[in-house]
Write an enzyme that holds these catalytic residues in place. Structure first.
Site, PDB file in Angstrom:
ATOM      1  N   GLU A  87      32.547  37.462  47.136  1.00  0.00           N
ATOM      2  CA  GLU A  87      32.535  36.886  45.798  1.00  0.00           C
ATOM      3  C   GLU A  87      32.744  35.373  45.871  1.00  0.00           C
ATOM      4  O   GLU A  87      32.093  34.610  45.145  1.00  0.00           O
ATOM      5  CB  GLU A  87      33.622  37.531  44.944  1.00  0.00           C
ATOM      6  CG  GLU A  87      33.621  37.049  43.504  1.00  0.00           C
ATOM      7  CD  GLU A  87      34.680  37.732  42.655  1.00  0.00           C
ATOM      8  OE1 GLU A  87      34.626  37.572  41.413  1.00  0.00           O
ATOM      9  OE2 GLU A  87      35.558  38.414  43.212  1.00  0.00           O
TER      10      GLU A  87
ATOM     11  N   HIS B 262      36.179  38.888  39.738  1.00  0.00           N
ATOM     12  CA  HIS B 262      36.298  40.324  39.992  1.00  0.00           C
ATOM     13  C   HIS B 262      37.533  40.573  40.854  1.00  0.00           C
ATOM     14  O   HIS B 262      38.319  41.471  40.574  1.00  0.00           O
ATOM     15  CB  HIS B 262      35.033  40.840  40.654  1.00  0.00           C
ATOM     16  CG  HIS B 262      34.953  42.323  40.760  1.00  0.00           C
ATOM     17  ND1 HIS B 262      35.123  43.164  39.674  1.00  0.00           N
ATOM     18  CD2 HIS B 262      34.733  43.142  41.835  1.00  0.00           C
ATOM     19  CE1 HIS B 262      35.002  44.426  40.053  1.00  0.00           C
ATOM     20  NE2 HIS B 262      34.772  44.439  41.359  1.00  0.00           N
TER      21      HIS B 262
ATOM     22  N   PHE C  45      30.590  49.302  42.490  1.00  0.00           N
ATOM     23  CA  PHE C  45      29.972  50.195  43.472  1.00  0.00           C
ATOM     24  C   PHE C  45      28.530  50.475  43.049  1.00  0.00           C
ATOM     25  O   PHE C  45      28.231  50.615  41.862  1.00  0.00           O
ATOM     26  CB  PHE C  45      30.732  51.517  43.548  1.00  0.00           C
ATOM     27  CG  PHE C  45      32.005  51.461  44.364  1.00  0.00           C
ATOM     28  CD1 PHE C  45      32.433  50.292  44.965  1.00  0.00           C
ATOM     29  CD2 PHE C  45      32.780  52.596  44.525  1.00  0.00           C
ATOM     30  CE1 PHE C  45      33.603  50.246  45.710  1.00  0.00           C
ATOM     31  CE2 PHE C  45      33.959  52.579  45.275  1.00  0.00           C
ATOM     32  CZ  PHE C  45      34.365  51.399  45.869  1.00  0.00           C
TER      33      PHE C  45
ATOM     34  N   LYS D  14      43.548  41.211  38.099  1.00  0.00           N
ATOM     35  CA  LYS D  14      43.769  42.514  38.741  1.00  0.00           C
ATOM     36  C   LYS D  14      45.015  42.492  39.607  1.00  0.00           C
ATOM     37  O   LYS D  14      45.572  43.544  39.938  1.00  0.00           O
ATOM     38  CB  LYS D  14      42.555  42.905  39.586  1.00  0.00           C
ATOM     39  CG  LYS D  14      41.314  43.309  38.801  1.00  0.00           C
ATOM     40  CD  LYS D  14      40.211  43.782  39.727  1.00  0.00           C
ATOM     41  CE  LYS D  14      38.959  44.217  38.963  1.00  0.00           C
ATOM     42  NZ  LYS D  14      38.230  43.074  38.368  1.00  0.00           N
TER      43      LYS D  14
END
Length: 415
Positions: free
Chosen positions: A316, A305, A401, A337
């Site tokens: 994580e 992630h 979230f 990302k």
């Protein structure tokens, strides 16, 4: 009862580093950042002036321009990526039973940009000046709805909206629809286009976005790095064609890989922060491995992630250590990302595509801007430069979230 086997026969993607699979993958392998100064909105007064925008995208390359004008940007992205995936899969009308073809696509925010535009028009010109298609442009389910109409899919059609886990959860739901016998194939993944004034302001007020790199956009997204300070918003779409194995075999499809398993859990802890012990993510990882019939040491690559936020990255990492044990130190990990930004509801779809490409080519994409690991971030995140590796099993996790945790797993296909 024996599970129906599911294979991947097509993929489509577009994001800030490329408008198709080949362009995107070449950029990610090279460690190219797609982050730049925001051009879509006026950032005057905003604390954040950077994002990972899709660039030079022409909807007319993928669909009728008149139809595209009826849709919001996130729906256009979904349709474009779906067309790419169907083309790769060699699927055309008549190749499948439309009532047994599902469309399940994740969207986190939906047409927030359209909602803002409509609200401004009401204030400036009155209610009757609002576009008659404003509602279909806003609602998140119009992404799968438009895809199903464009390609004639009449099976289960729905939108998963689980924040940053939306795209990953869509893949798991689509696979379950095929396993249950409700569908023979599915268009699935995620799409998002939420770079709007309210979204940028809202995430900034949550202190979720980095405000430290407005003058150095390409350095802003730095997962697991000591100087990370928040994520960078991105946009795009990542779509897979999942197909029941016998269905794919009967039509002579080119099989890219096999879907192994998926799982979804919830922390039930906090609106925006993960459970500090990583327990929700741990359960999702373990349930995914159980669903796939695999052991932790079977996994070769994890697309993490990796949001570049102070809280997510060490939490994580803790979860990965709990799940993979000693193998965590050998596991290839990266966060793409760092290059394509955080595409919210599209992230799971895009990162599933990237994971499969890593397996296909035996190449681990890098985590760029990882110059000095942060506290609690001490695994092999493939810093700055990608590398070749033997990759037979890949996983991708998305932690959203609201405590939403989604994990999917793919493996090389064997008869």
């Amino acid at each position: 009862m024996k599970k129906r086997r599911i294979v991947v026969t097509g993929m489509g993607a577009l994001c800030s580093v490329g408008n198709d699979i080949d362009e995107m993958w070449a950029a990610l392998k090279a460690g190219k950042s797609g982050v730049g100064h925001i051009t879509q909105i006026d950032t005057n007064g905003q604390g954040v002036k950077i994002a990972a925008e899709v660039k030079n995208f022409d909807p007319g390359n993928h669909m009728d321009e008149k139809e595209a004008r009826k849709m919001a940007r996130f729906s256009i992205f979904a349709c474009a990526a779906a067309k790419m995936a169907l083309d790769m899969a060699g699927l055309k009308t008549g190749d499948f039973d439309p009532v047994r073809a599902a469309t399940i696509i994740g969207v986190g925010v939906g047409g927030l940009d359209e909602m803002e535009k409509g609200s401004n028009i009401i204030q400036e010109r009155g209610p009757m000046a609002v576009h008659p298609l404003i509602i279909p442009r806003i609602i998140s389910n119009e992404a799968p709805g438009n895809v199903s109409m464009m390609f004639g899919l009449q099976g289960p059609c729905l939108c998963t909206t689980t924040a940053c886990a939306s795209g990953t959860d869509a893949i798991t739901v689509a696979a379950d629809a095929i396993r249950s016998g409700r569908a023979d194939l599915a268009i699935t993944g995620g799409s998002e286009a939420a770079i709007s004034p309210l979204a940028v302001a809202g995430f900034t007020r949550l202190t979720a976005l980095t405000t430290a790199f407005n003058d150095q956009p390409e350095k802003a997204s730095r997962p697991f790095d000591k100087n990370r300070s928040g994520f960078v918003m991105g946009e795009g779409a990542g779509i897979l064609i999942l197909e029941e194995y016998e269905h794919a075999k009967c039509r002579g499809a080119n099989i890219i890989c096999e879907y192994a398993g998926g799982a979804m859990t919830c922390d039930a802890y906090h609106l925006t922060s993960p459970a500090p012990d990583g327990s929700g993510a741990v359960r999702a990882f373990n349930l995914c491995l159980q669903d796939a019939g695999l052991k932790p040491e079977d996994v070769d690559y994890l697309n993490a992630h990796g949001t570049s936020t102070p809280v997510n990255d060490p939490t994580e990492t803790l979860a990965i250590k709990q799940v993979f044990g000693a193998h965590a130190q050998k596991l290839h990990i990266s966060s793409t990302k760092s290059m394509m930004g955080h595409t919210l509801g599209a992230a799971g779809g895009l990162e599933a595509v990237v994971s499969i490409l890593a397996m296909r080519d035996g190449f681990i994409p890098p985590t760029i801007n990882l110059d000095e690991p942060g506290e609690g971030c001490d695994l092999n995140y493939t810093p700055n430069v990608g590398k070749t590796a033997q990759v037979n099993v890949v996983m991708s996790d998305s932690l959203g979230f609201g405590g939403h945790n989604g994990v999917v797993c793919f493996k090389k296909f064997k008869e």
